[in-house]
Enzyme design. Structure first.
Site, PDB file in Angstrom:
ATOM      1  CE  LYS B  78      -4.002   2.083   2.559  1.00  0.00           C
ATOM      2  NZ  LYS B  78      -4.793   1.872   3.729  1.00  0.00           N
ATOM      3  CB  SER B 153      -8.065   3.771   2.705  1.00  0.00           C
ATOM      4  OG  SER B 153      -7.073   3.135   3.651  1.00  0.00           O
ATOM      5  CB  SER B 177      -8.208   1.029   5.809  1.00  0.00           C
ATOM      6  OG  SER B 177      -9.154   2.298   5.772  1.00  0.00           O
TER       7      SER B 177
END
Lengths: 473, 483
Positions: B78, B153, B177
């Site tokens: 990420k 996210s 997330s």
């Protein structure tokens, strides 16, 4: 009208830790711009602060030195504001649970001793420095100082004059130096103060409106700013006007204060608990260990010098008020416990010489110094030669005995040689011998001088004098 | 090579038995990325050259017989996890060109095992959002249906694993997330106990809630990664010194006798029927394995969303203040006064959602409002923790839906922030309480979109929730997306 000034101080002192409070960068003063910073103290994304336990320990030591209670549970908070010298845009500080609370510090005033209460001492990080380049109309940021550990010492409004404030700052500096946590070099900014000040008529029940004067970095500017502010506020009140609650800046060149911001524009720091640092939890054992690591503080030493060593109060105070000198004295008497003679030699000879050389660094060891005093006391060298040896030691530190030997200062006390010389002198001037024996004692000095100049380094004057008197009688 | 459902465990065996070499494996995934990512748009940065170099190094280590559990395994990371020398953007214009001069601790640990980093994955800007649509760079799509969001996210991480462009990815979870995008994309995601994985190098959103974790094709794989990244870190003073046992230690053991808490508030209004049915069916499946379901109550769930948004936004408003255009990142042009410069930089550098959270958090912390908002939120945090503690005195794990619905469309509700915030109802309490939770697929909706359930455990009890998720996964038939 005469008013009573009500003054409180916030003293910021940089701690003498090797590294910064939340990272491993050097916390030393100076260095090339931005040479002592890393991603953590310059606030790079993703970095985290890690609490320097030594800084916590030093803050607690400062607390003990100022008779504070230590909070066994203490936490950190974020103080948020934007300024280019603050790379994270928040300062890690302590809001409601500081490390130390409720202390007191004794100062000497004209009216005698006075205790100034300490509200709190908390640990926080220093900000960087901005360098303004007027020629290129730019400002540059230097982050070397970012994250240097600071303690903020907040007093109650117990001070009533500039002189008291000065005495307080001096006493706090002394305590911090004794505790070994701050070098208190005002010229390097390692200690600086904010002053809160208001005035009130003698019969008033409540304090007046206060002004805060920020960032005073010398004893002189603290006293000047306070005196100016008392005058300014008194003039306002005399005219029937009001003092505005505001933050003011002191101008060193003019000796005046100017408004920085009023209460209405006061920043909202949006404090909240710092989530990246776990609260500090002390056990009783932790605190006892920190307390035990404190050296003897000024009051205790003063008492020891006066009661145990029999020194005068004046002499004791001169030594105690200089931590380096006091440490030196303690080390010297531990080698040669003739307190009075060591004290005298320190106060008359050493201090004078140090003043001449304009330094407070003593280049030789306390052990060498004690040896020198002992040599003088035992008559191994004359007092005058002792002083000369001290001068040599300041220029070129060597063992005093070596210096004495190399320069022929050493008194060997060869009484046979003394006898010979006395006999020779007496044989040379039988007239004077006769005069002396007839009661004209004033000629003794000349005979004595003849003997001592020939016996330099062979015998000490005291022994020569005794021997000469014996021979003449 | 057939990528579907390839697990880290499978790949380990293939690499160790020399069925495939690390460079071959890496090339295969890189090819898959160049073929499929133009559609899915899960990567912000693909590291082709460095990935191949890392694969060579990994192969050398495998050949030397010194392979660690993750040696040669391709990873997606990420883009809020700092990777030394590789852009770390947080999907924001503010950090568009930011190259960290340091490695996040998790990356330090993974690189120490010689993993292969394929690239950096898309996300909601600064991890704020549940759709990955707030990214400054691209809208990642759901591999099951390109008109739907992948969740967020960590939407890039979930979509990339779901689309088999990497067997495993790292995400971060502040309020769901990792779990919610895992649920939307039909993969498994683990949010570890707060303090068990170092946050050093994770660009902070809400420091008291953020936690890095894996997204993978199985609970087992999540366990392998968790074992490799957890532990005390001297660079993160909030990491726990709690000894971490092997998170895979309970794998394969019977779940018979275990007590599963089923909190009724998680199955009430606002949760789609097909989601409820699917999760209930999963609970039934556990009962069939001998576990015992216990209905419990979490009355403070109704306060969870405001509490979460106050705490997370307050911390975010402070954490994101450092982006001022002075030290790194985006700097607005044409201003020379500091205040004007910082205002313009932040105005141009941050997207709408980030600004909304900063405003919300700044307001909540403002003097005069602190007691009414932030302090109350902290009180609720305490309440929520108490309720979890009470439940976990009686039960071993808790099972809830991961999200109220399956993945929604790009045109549904993204523009209504309040509605978006409410969709986090099933996940945020776990962050507030600092507990571990794993989301694993438990069914598919009428439209074929994956449904996830969350198994929540006691603090530091990752082994138990991994065991439970694994037990379910063994009999659950996953349907792979067709790309």
């Amino acid at each position: 009208m005469q008013y009573i000034p009500v003054i409180g101080l916030e003293i910021h002192a940089e701690l003498l830790t090797d590294s910064k409070v939340f990272c491993t960068c050097s916390a030393e003063f100076g260095g090339d711009q931005n040479s002592r910073c890393c991603p953590v103290c310059s606030g790079f994304p993703g970095t985290l602060p890690v609490l320097n336990q030594r800084a916590v320990e030093y803050a607690v030591k400062a607390g003990f030195a100022m008779n504070c209670s230590i909070n066994k549970y203490s936490k950190f908070d974020r103080k948020n504001y934007f300024y280019p010298d603050l790379p994270k845009a928040y300062q890690i500080s302590q809001l409601d649970l500081p490390l130390c609370i409720n202390g007191k510090v004794k100062i000497e005033t004209e009216k005698g001793e006075k205790w100034i209460r300490i509200n709190r001492i908390h640990l926080e990080e220093d900000a960087g420095k901005l360098v303004h380049d007027d020629i290129n109309a730019t400002s540059l940021a230097d982050y070397n100082r970012c994250g240097v550990p600071l303690i903020e010492i907040v007093t109650e409004p117990d001070l009533s004059s500039a002189e008291e404030a000065r005495a307080f700052v001096e006493q706090v500096s002394l305590l911090l130096q004794y505790a070994g946590v701050c070098d208190c070099k005002m010229e390097q900014g390692s200690i600086r103060a904010d002053v809160n000040i208001s005035i009130m008529p003698p019969d008033a029940k409540e304090f007046g409106t206060r002004a805060e004067i920020k960032n005073l970095n010398s004893l002189k500017s603290i006293t000047r700013a306070i005196d100016y502010e008392i005058k300014r506020q008194a003039e306002l009140l005399d005219k029937g006007e009001k003092v505005v609650q505001e933050t003011r800046r002191f101008n060193d060149n003019h000796g005046t204060t100017k408004p920085m911001r009023s209460k209405e524009d006061a920043q909202d720091y949006r404090y909240f608990p710092e989530p990246d640092i776990q609260p500090v939890n002390f056990t009783d054992e932790d605190l006892a260990a920190i307390r035990a690591s404190l050296p003897k503080l000024p009051d205790e030493r003063l008492k020891q010098y006066m009661v145990e060593y029999g020194l005068s109060e004046t002499d004791s105070k001169i030594i105690v008020n200089d931590v380096k000198l006091s440490d030196f004295f303690d080390a010297a008497v531990s080698v040669y416990p003739n307190y009075k003679n060591i004290c005298n030699f320190v106060l008359t000879e050493l201090l004078r010489r140090l003043k001449e050389t304009e330094t407070d660094d003593i280049p030789f060891s306390a052990e060498h110094f004690a040896t020198l005093v002992k040599m003088v006391d035992e008559g191994k060298v004359s007092r005058n030669d002792g002083k000369t040896i001290l001068r040599y030691m300041l220029e070129n530190p060597a063992h005093p005995e070596e210096i004495a030997k190399a320069n022929g200062f050493l008194v060997v006390n060869d009484m046979g040689a003394v006898d010979e010389v006395i006999c020779a002198v007496m044989a040379e001037r039988p007239d004077l011998v006769e005069q002396y024996r007839a009661g004209e004692k004033k000629v003794f000095g000349f005979l004595m001088g003849q003997c001592t100049s020939r016996l330099k380094g062979i015998a000490n004057p005291k022994d020569i004098k005794t021997a000469l008197e014996n021979k003449l009688s | 090579m057939d990528f579907q459902n390839l697990t880290v465990k499978d790949l380990r065996a293939k690499l160790d038995q020399k069925e495939i070499s690390a460079p071959e494996l890496t090339k295969a995934y890189l090819e898959r990325i160049s073929e499929k990512d133009p559609l899915v748009k899960s990567f912000i940065t693909v590291c082709e050259d460095s990935a191949l170099e890392q694969a060579e190094a990994a192969q050398w280590r495998i050949d030397a017989g010194e392979a660690a559990p993750l040696t040669g395994i391709p990873f997606g990371i990420k883009d809020n996890i700092c990777t030394q020398g590789v852009k770390t953007t947080c999907a924001s214009k503010m950090l568009e060109d930011f190259v960290p001069p340091y490695q996040a601790t998790v990356m330090e640990k993974l690189c120490g095992q010689d993993i292969v980093m394929l690239g950096k994955l898309n996300m909601d800007e600064f991890a704020m959002g549940g759709s990955t649509a707030t990214s400054y760079f691209a809208k990642t799509v759901n591999p099951y249906d390109s008109s739907k969001v992948p969740g967020g996210s960590s939407g890039g991480s979930a979509a990339c694993v779901s689309a088999s462009m990497a067997p495993v990815a790292l995400g971060s979870d502040t309020g769901g997330s990792i779990r919610q995008p895992a649920s939307f994309c039909g993969v498994t995601g683990l949010k570890p106990t707060y303090s068990s994985v170092s946050r050093f190098g994770l660009v902070a959103f809400a420091s008291s809630l953020d936690q890095i974790g894996p997204i993978a094709n199985s609970a087992y794989d999540c366990g392998i990664v968790f074992n490799s990244i957890c532990g005390f870190d001297p660079h993160d003073g909030t990491t726990s010194r709690h000894p971490h046992g092997d998170a895979l230690s309970l794998i394969g053991q019977s779940v018979a006798g275990l007590k599963i808490a089923v909190p009724k508030e998680f199955f009430e209004a606002g949760i789609d029927d097909e989601v409820k049915e699917s999760v209930y069916a999963a609970v039934k499946a556990y009962e069939a394995m001998g576990a015992k379901a216990v209905e419990v109550s979490m009355p403070s769930l109704k306060y969870a969303i405001p509490a979460y948004y106050l705490i997370s936004s307050a911390e975010a408003s402070s954490n994101l203040s450092r982006y001022d255009g002075i030290k790194y990142g985006y700097r607005a042009q044409g201003e020379d006064d500091y205040n004007a410069l910082i205002r313009k930089t932040r105005d141009e550098g941050f997207g709408t959602e980030v600004k909304r959270r900063i405003l919300l958090g700044t307001y909540a912390l403002a003097s005069g409002y602190y007691d009414a908002y932030y302090k109350k939120a902290l009180y609720l945090k305490g309440k929520i923790r108490e309720e979890y503690n009470a439940i976990f005195k009686e039960c071993d794990v808790m099972v809830t839906p991961t999200a109220p619905s399956t993945a929604f469309g790009f045109d549904e509700g993204i523009s209504d922030p309040a509605k978006m915030y409410l969709a986090d109802i099933c996940t945020v309490t776990v962050n507030i309480a600092g507990l571990p939770a794993i989301s694993t697929p438990c069914g598919y909706g009428k439209n074929g979109m994956p449904i996830g359930m969350s198994i929540v455990g006691k603090a530091f009890d990752e082994a138990r929730i991994i065991q439970m998720a694994d037990a379910f996964e063994r009999d659950f038939k996953r349907v792979a997306p067709v790309l």
